[in-house]
Design a protein around this motif. Structure first.
Motif, PDB file in Angstrom:
ATOM      1  N   UNK A 308       0.839  -1.212   0.000  1.00 39.33           N
ATOM      2  CA  UNK A 308       0.000   0.000   0.000  1.00 39.33           C
ATOM      3  C   UNK A 308       0.866   1.252   0.000  1.00 39.33           C
ATOM      4  N   UNK A 309       1.927   1.249   0.809  1.00 29.69           N
ATOM      5  CA  UNK A 309       2.839   2.394   0.854  1.00 29.69           C
ATOM      6  C   UNK A 309       3.501   2.604  -0.511  1.00 29.69           C
ATOM      7  N   UNK A 310       3.920   1.507  -1.137  1.00 31.84           N
ATOM      8  CA  UNK A 310       4.578   1.610  -2.443  1.00 31.84           C
ATOM      9  C   UNK A 310       3.613   2.134  -3.500  1.00 31.84           C
ATOM     10  N   UNK A 311       2.360   1.694  -3.442  1.00 35.58           N
ATOM     11  CA  UNK A 311       1.364   2.148  -4.416  1.00 35.58           C
ATOM     12  C   UNK A 311       1.100   3.647  -4.260  1.00 35.58           C
ATOM     13  N   UNK A 312       0.973   4.118  -3.012  1.00 35.83           N
ATOM     14  CA  UNK A 312       0.762   5.553  -2.767  1.00 35.83           C
ATOM     15  C   UNK A 312       1.966   6.368  -3.237  1.00 35.83           C
ATOM     16  N   UNK A 313       3.155   5.849  -2.952  1.00 33.02           N
ATOM     17  CA  UNK A 313       4.385   6.531  -3.349  1.00 33.02           C
ATOM     18  C   UNK A 313       4.468   6.635  -4.879  1.00 33.02           C
ATOM     19  N   UNK A 314       3.983   5.607  -5.557  1.00 27.43           N
ATOM     20  CA  UNK A 314       4.021   5.580  -7.025  1.00 27.43           C
ATOM     21  C   UNK A 314       3.109   6.643  -7.621  1.00 27.43           C
ATOM     22  N   UNK A 315       1.914   6.786  -7.069  1.00 26.11           N
ATOM     23  CA  UNK A 315       0.997   7.814  -7.565  1.00 26.11           C
ATOM     24  C   UNK A 315       1.611   9.201  -7.387  1.00 26.11           C
ATOM     25  N   UNK A 316       2.185   9.460  -6.219  1.00 30.79           N
ATOM     26  CA  UNK A 316       2.833  10.751  -5.976  1.00 30.79           C
ATOM     27  C   UNK A 316       3.979  10.981  -6.957  1.00 30.79           C
ATOM     28  N   UNK A 317       4.735   9.923  -7.208  1.00 33.55           N
ATOM     29  CA  UNK A 317       5.864  10.020  -8.131  1.00 33.55           C
ATOM     30  C   UNK A 317       5.399  10.309  -9.548  1.00 33.55           C
ATOM     31  N   UNK A 318       4.321   9.651  -9.968  1.00 30.95           N
ATOM     32  CA  UNK A 318       3.827   9.864 -11.326  1.00 30.95           C
ATOM     33  C   UNK A 318       3.272  11.278 -11.498  1.00 30.95           C
ATOM     34  N   UNK A 319       2.605  11.788 -10.473  1.00 30.86           N
ATOM     35  CA  UNK A 319       2.126  13.174 -10.524  1.00 30.86           C
ATOM     36  C   UNK A 319       3.311  14.124 -10.689  1.00 30.86           C
ATOM     37  N   UNK A 320       4.382  13.855  -9.938  1.00 34.36           N
ATOM     38  CA  UNK A 320       5.585  14.685 -10.017  1.00 34.36           C
ATOM     39  C   UNK A 320       6.224  14.595 -11.398  1.00 34.36           C
ATOM     40  N   UNK A 321       6.246  13.389 -11.978  1.00 31.89           N
ATOM     41  CA  UNK A 321       6.835  13.214 -13.309  1.00 31.89           C
ATOM     42  C   UNK A 321       6.046  13.997 -14.346  1.00 31.89           C
ATOM     43  N   UNK A 322       4.718  13.931 -14.265  1.00 30.30           N
ATOM     44  CA  UNK A 322       3.882  14.682 -15.212  1.00 30.30           C
ATOM     45  C   UNK A 322       4.179  16.177 -15.096  1.00 30.30           C
ATOM     46  N   UNK A 323       4.319  16.663 -13.876  1.00 28.92           N
ATOM     47  CA  UNK A 323       4.644  18.079 -13.668  1.00 28.92           C
ATOM     48  C   UNK A 323       6.015  18.407 -14.270  1.00 28.92           C
ATOM     49  N   UNK A 324       6.984  17.486 -14.080  1.00 30.98           N
ATOM     50  CA  UNK A 324       8.322  17.711 -14.621  1.00 30.98           C
ATOM     51  C   UNK A 324       8.332  17.701 -16.142  1.00 30.98           C
ATOM     52  N   UNK A 325       7.512  16.846 -16.736  1.00 30.88           N
ATOM     53  CA  UNK A 325       7.422  16.817 -18.200  1.00 30.88           C
ATOM     54  C   UNK A 325       6.910  18.162 -18.709  1.00 30.88           C
ATOM     55  N   UNK A 326       5.876  18.673 -18.041  1.00 27.43           N
ATOM     56  CA  UNK A 326       5.325  19.969 -18.455  1.00 27.43           C
ATOM     57  C   UNK A 326       6.367  21.081 -18.308  1.00 27.43           C
ATOM     58  N   UNK A 327       7.121  21.058 -17.204  1.00 31.92           N
ATOM     59  CA  UNK A 327       8.188  22.046 -17.025  1.00 31.92           C
ATOM     60  C   UNK A 327       9.280  21.850 -18.069  1.00 31.92           C
TER      61      UNK A 327
END
Length: 446
Positions: A308-327
């Motif tokens: 569960x912790x890994x799954x939550x961490x993954x969602x946060x990471x993917x949100x961050x990656x999407x933001x980084x792609x836009x930047x």
């Protein structure tokens, strides 16, 4: 017929490796920290457990002299040292290890290996960049250690998906065996994780669409299609409606292989804790990059303590990656033969590079340079079409890294490097120069 001969030769090497492994009471395992490396480690560790062979496993982001010194300090005289998803391109470094060595890898071999057995598809005429992953190679060895290890095939499939490989030839053979044994099931659809459709489209970086990260536009898109709920619950007609609409969006800019990668067979791993292969790959890549590789390995070994912790961490990471792609879109630069960006503390540079070359400008490879503390990490990605024209990113990054006293290598289509701070511009210039020699000069976009 040719494939059968090549695959038989690969299996013979796997048999040799299994014979050596089974003579040992303790194995020192070293593997890579991405999805392919973690699934490779998960396969071999479970195969060793089933043979009552003790092991000590370390997951590392790269194989360098520091890792070799760590192995020398932690491996007993009577241990076997086993490298997964690495070791073929670092023959000079690992030759310092005095214990017997096994290398299970799919990267292009460089130099004369010190390994007792090197199991590598390239030496039997198979392209390891496209047709079998490190986890696939390790799976062949596990199968030689016992036919009951067929249940580990799902991990081999995940490793190949993580490395964006083709499911023809060797990978196709593994998949066929896995499906026949009901280890893996296949469904048609959008090749993304399971869950609420709107949320997944919002934070999933691949496929990268014109509305990725924009919930309002995603909701409008789904309202027009009349699609809501969990993606895995869509019926065939709804799935076809969704994939057709996504394909139309991708057709505007994406490479043909990006469209193929986004739509088609979705692999369901019936024996793993995480059933959708794209969810598992995302979790493992996140764990590796977040320096929580032990968490990722435990999931591969079917321990759900930290799932569960890994799954939550993954969602946060993917949100961050999407933001980084836009930047990243705002700081992209273009050389004579490559697109590139030079950033700082950016997460998921490999995914950022993949996104640009697949969805933004497929006409030239992309290099993402990222400074993290005192280390500069590099991720470079191309397309199969560019490789067919002569692109070899492994060579380009290795040679450019040498120039600045760094280390680089990988595959012709996807490679990485680590270089000293302050050398990014010189490194990029050299990569640009090498790739220009490999490829016809592309026309600069306006």
């Amino acid at each position: 017929m040719k494939l059968n001969i090549e695959m038989q030769k690969l299996k013979e090497l796997a048999r040799e490796a299994a014979d050596v492994i089974e003579k040992y009471e303790h194995v020192r395992v070293i593997s890579h920290n991405d999805a392919d490396g973690l699934t490779s480690a998960g396969i071999i560790c479970q195969a060793l457990m089933r043979k009552n062979i003790r092991f000590h496993t370390t997951i590392v982001p790269r194989l360098n002299k520091a890792v070799v010194e760590m192995v020398k300090a932690t491996a007993a005289d009577g241990d076997l040292v086993l490298f997964c998803d690495m070791g073929s391109g670092q023959s000079d470094i690992i030759s310092e290890i005095k214990q017997e060595i096994i290398v299970l890898d799919h990267h292009v071999p460089v130099g004369e290996t010190p390994a007792k057995v090197l199991v590598n598809p390239h030496i039997v005429g198979i392209d390891g960049a496209m047709h079998v992953s490190g986890s696939g190679v390790t799976f062949f060895v596990a199968m030689e250690m016992g036919p009951d290890n067929i249940d580990l095939a799902g991990l081999a499939i995940a490793g190949a998906v993580g490395d964006k490989q083709l499911f023809s030839t060797i990978n196709g053979h593994i998949l066929e065996e896995a499906v026949n044994a009901e280890i893996v099931s296949v469904r048609k659809g959008l090749r993304i994780g399971d869950g609420d459709l709107a949320k997944i489209l919002e934070y999933t970086p691949e496929p990268y669409l014109d509305f990725t990260g924009d919930r309002e536009n995603i909701d409008n898109f789904l309202d027009i299609l009349g699609l809501h709920g969990n993606i895995e619950d869509l019926d065939p007609d709804q799935t076809k409606k969704l994939t057709s609409a996504i394909a139309l969006k991708l057709a505007k800019n994406a490479s043909p292989e990006a469209i193929d990668a986004a739509i088609g067979d979705v692999y369901i791993l019936n024996k793993e804790l995480v059933h959708n292969v794209y969810d598992l790959v995302a979790i493992l890549n996140t764990c590796g990059k977040a320096e929580k590789a032990g968490m990722g390995l435990s999931i591969c070994m079917k321990n759900d303590t930290h799932l569960a912790e890994a799954a939550d961490m993954t969602i946060s990471n993917q949100i961050s990656i999407v933001e980084n792609i836009k930047k990243g879109l705002d700081i992209v630069q273009q050389g004579n033969s490559i697109g590139y960006l030079i950033g700082k503390d950016m997460e998921g540079t490999g995914l950022i590079a993949s996104t640009f070359v697949r969805y933004v400008n497929p006409e030239m490879p992309f290099v993402a340079v990222n400074q993290v503390e005192d280390l500069v990490k590099v991720s470079a990605r191309g397309t199969r079409a560019l490789v067919e024209k002569g692109l070899d990113l492994s060579f380009a990054l290795r040679e450019a890294a040498k120039l600045v006293d760094g280390e680089g290598g990988g595959h012709n289509v996807a490679s990485g490097a680590s270089i000293p701070p302050g050398t990014a511009e010189q490194f990029i210039s050299k990569v640009d120069e090498i790739v220009l020699e490999q490829l016809p000069k592309p026309e600069k976009s306006e």
